[in-house]
Design a protein around this motif. Structure first.
Motif, PDB file in Angstrom:
ATOM      1  N   HIS A   7       0.859  -1.174   0.000  1.00  0.00           N
ATOM      2  CA  HIS A   7       0.000   0.000   0.000  1.00  0.00           C
ATOM      3  C   HIS A   7       0.894   1.222   0.000  1.00  0.00           C
ATOM      4  O   HIS A   7       1.983   1.201   0.569  1.00  0.00           O
ATOM      5  CB  HIS A   7      -0.943   0.023   1.211  1.00  0.00           C
ATOM      6  N   PRO A   9       2.615   4.561   1.171  1.00  0.00           N
ATOM      7  CA  PRO A   9       2.820   5.042   2.535  1.00  0.00           C
ATOM      8  C   PRO A   9       1.823   6.104   2.959  1.00  0.00           C
ATOM      9  O   PRO A   9       1.515   6.229   4.125  1.00  0.00           O
ATOM     10  CB  PRO A   9       4.246   5.613   2.487  1.00  0.00           C
ATOM     11  N   GLN A  10       1.312   6.894   1.992  1.00  0.00           N
ATOM     12  CA  GLN A  10       0.405   7.950   2.359  1.00  0.00           C
ATOM     13  C   GLN A  10      -1.008   7.441   2.595  1.00  0.00           C
ATOM     14  O   GLN A  10      -1.869   8.191   3.042  1.00  0.00           O
ATOM     15  CB  GLN A  10       0.378   9.041   1.293  1.00  0.00           C
ATOM     16  N   ASP A  11      -1.285   6.178   2.288  1.00  0.00           N
ATOM     17  CA  ASP A  11      -2.622   5.635   2.482  1.00  0.00           C
ATOM     18  C   ASP A  11      -2.928   5.579   3.975  1.00  0.00           C
ATOM     19  O   ASP A  11      -2.268   4.863   4.727  1.00  0.00           O
ATOM     20  CB  ASP A  11      -2.708   4.231   1.876  1.00  0.00           C
ATOM     21  N   PRO A  12      -3.934   6.311   4.462  1.00  0.00           N
ATOM     22  CA  PRO A  12      -4.182   6.360   5.898  1.00  0.00           C
ATOM     23  C   PRO A  12      -4.601   5.029   6.483  1.00  0.00           C
ATOM     24  O   PRO A  12      -4.360   4.774   7.663  1.00  0.00           O
ATOM     25  CB  PRO A  12      -5.289   7.416   6.032  1.00  0.00           C
ATOM     26  N   ARG A  15      -1.396   2.665   7.009  1.00  0.00           N
ATOM     27  CA  ARG A  15      -0.486   3.088   8.064  1.00  0.00           C
ATOM     28  C   ARG A  15      -0.853   2.475   9.414  1.00  0.00           C
ATOM     29  O   ARG A  15      -0.080   2.565  10.364  1.00  0.00           O
ATOM     30  CB  ARG A  15      -0.485   4.617   8.158  1.00  0.00           C
ATOM     31  N   TRP A  16      -2.005   1.884   9.522  1.00  0.00           N
ATOM     32  CA  TRP A  16      -2.457   1.317  10.788  1.00  0.00           C
ATOM     33  C   TRP A  16      -1.768   0.003  11.140  1.00  0.00           C
ATOM     34  O   TRP A  16      -1.804  -0.414  12.299  1.00  0.00           O
ATOM     35  CB  TRP A  16      -3.967   1.061  10.740  1.00  0.00           C
ATOM     36  N   ARG A  18       1.333  -3.184  10.947  1.00  0.00           N
ATOM     37  CA  ARG A  18       2.697  -3.645  10.729  1.00  0.00           C
ATOM     38  C   ARG A  18       2.703  -5.170  10.756  1.00  0.00           C
ATOM     39  O   ARG A  18       2.295  -5.784  11.747  1.00  0.00           O
ATOM     40  CB  ARG A  18       3.620  -3.109  11.822  1.00  0.00           C
ATOM     41  N   ARG A  60      -0.852   0.014  14.611  1.00  0.00           N
ATOM     42  CA  ARG A  60      -0.139   1.257  14.907  1.00  0.00           C
ATOM     43  C   ARG A  60      -1.191   2.360  15.075  1.00  0.00           C
ATOM     44  O   ARG A  60      -1.723   2.889  14.107  1.00  0.00           O
ATOM     45  CB  ARG A  60       0.834   1.597  13.785  1.00  0.00           C
ATOM     46  N   SER A  66       5.610   5.898  13.637  1.00  0.00           N
ATOM     47  CA  SER A  66       5.577   6.704  12.420  1.00  0.00           C
ATOM     48  C   SER A  66       4.341   7.592  12.339  1.00  0.00           C
ATOM     49  O   SER A  66       4.225   8.419  11.434  1.00  0.00           O
ATOM     50  CB  SER A  66       5.636   5.794  11.189  1.00  0.00           C
ATOM     51  N   ARG A  67       3.434   7.447  13.299  1.00  0.00           N
ATOM     52  CA  ARG A  67       2.217   8.259  13.321  1.00  0.00           C
ATOM     53  C   ARG A  67       2.236   9.243  14.497  1.00  0.00           C
ATOM     54  O   ARG A  67       1.178   9.654  14.985  1.00  0.00           O
ATOM     55  CB  ARG A  67       0.981   7.356  13.414  1.00  0.00           C
ATOM     56  N   ASP A  70       0.136  12.266  14.171  1.00  0.00           N
ATOM     57  CA  ASP A  70      -1.294  12.087  13.944  1.00  0.00           C
ATOM     58  C   ASP A  70      -2.045  12.289  15.256  1.00  0.00           C
ATOM     59  O   ASP A  70      -1.727  11.632  16.257  1.00  0.00           O
ATOM     60  CB  ASP A  70      -1.596  10.683  13.411  1.00  0.00           C
TER      61      ASP A  70
END
Length: 266
Positions: A7, A9-12, A15-16, A18, A60, A66-67, A70
């Motif tokens: 996916h 990296p910018q896909d929100p 990012r959830w 790992r 995550r 990495s968030r 946010d």
């Protein structure tokens, strides 16, 4: 494959998650939601100790790793909706949802709000049922020094982190937001939504945050199946008593796979 492998990296949604140990042939994905303030590293040591038929995936949450930038949603409906959308977009096959403490609260909030593809089972660890009052006084609105002292007493935040002023200045807003969500979480007695899937709960025998009786109270909200397992240790027993806990977790996973090992429900 039970989780989308690639996916942007910018896909929100992407990012959830790992992937701790990619296993394309796995039968089930174990989606693990951490406790307040924690990140995916909480589950890293588990990866090689789970059955090969299980693919472990760590969640995550906003405000960490990495968030870090946010914002943590300020209420449960917003956080549960964001998490649910990510689950439905990225977890593609049969899965289990595991959560510890605040993570278990998020599992519950996501599942009872309705998922297009619900999990096979939920595994709720170190968490009181929503209609049970919290056992300890709230700390989320304490002044800085007292708040940090209470974090140390509860043992969820390493002492080295608390003793690092710059690091704590960076982490404290998300820690407070997480703990506020956890401490204000409740459903009225008799009005809490029941779980639409079977549940297994894990309780620490010496857990002052979620005492065994408060964890056992989930039974009334699990009409589709309920198992309880008890572990020695305090609130962070999955990490402090990892061999004992992982033995019981693997028993649960074996039951879900249909290959029982040595189940000890109580």
């Amino acid at each position: 494959m039970n989780i989308r492998a690639e996916h942007p990296p910018q896909d929100p949604a992407g990012r959830w998650f790992r992937r701790l140990a990619p296993r394309p042939a796995a039968c089930l994905t174990l989606v693990c939601v951490p406790h307040a303030g924690a990140g995916t590293a909480a589950f890293g040591p588990w990866a090689d100790l789970l059955p090969p038929e299980i693919e472990p995936v760590a969640v995550r949450l906003p405000g960490r790793e990495s968030r870090l930038r946010d914002p943590v949603p300020s209420d449960w409906p917003a956080l549960a909706q964001e998490f649910s959308l990510a689950l439905e977009r990225w977890i593609t096959g049969p899965y289990l949802l595991f959560g510890h403490s605040m993570g278990a609260m998020l599992v519950y909030e996501a599942v009872v709000r309705g998922l297009a593809r619900p999990p096979v089972r939920v595994l709720l660890s170190g968490c009181r049922a929503p209609h049970v009052p919290r056992a300890l006084p709230a700390i989320h609105d304490l002044p800085t020094e007292r708040f940090r002292a209470e974090l140390g007493r509860l043992a969820g935040t390493p002492g080295a982190v608390i003793a690092a002023p710059r690091l704590m200045a960076l982490l404290e807003p998300s820690l407070r937001a997480d703990i506020r969500l956890a401490e204000t979480w409740s459903r009225p007695a008799g009005a809490a939504d029941v779980l639409p899937v079977p549940a297994t709960v894990f309780a620490g025998l010496d857990d002052a945050v979620a005492p065994p009786a408060a964890v056992s109270a989930w039974r009334s909200l699990a009409p589709h199946g309920f198992r309880r397992r008890q572990v020695g240790g305090g609130h962070f027993f999955p990490y402090e008593r990892a061999p004992e806990f992982l033995g019981l977790l693997n028993d649960e996973l074996a039951l879900c796979l249909g290959t029982p090992r040595r189940s000890h429900p109580s």
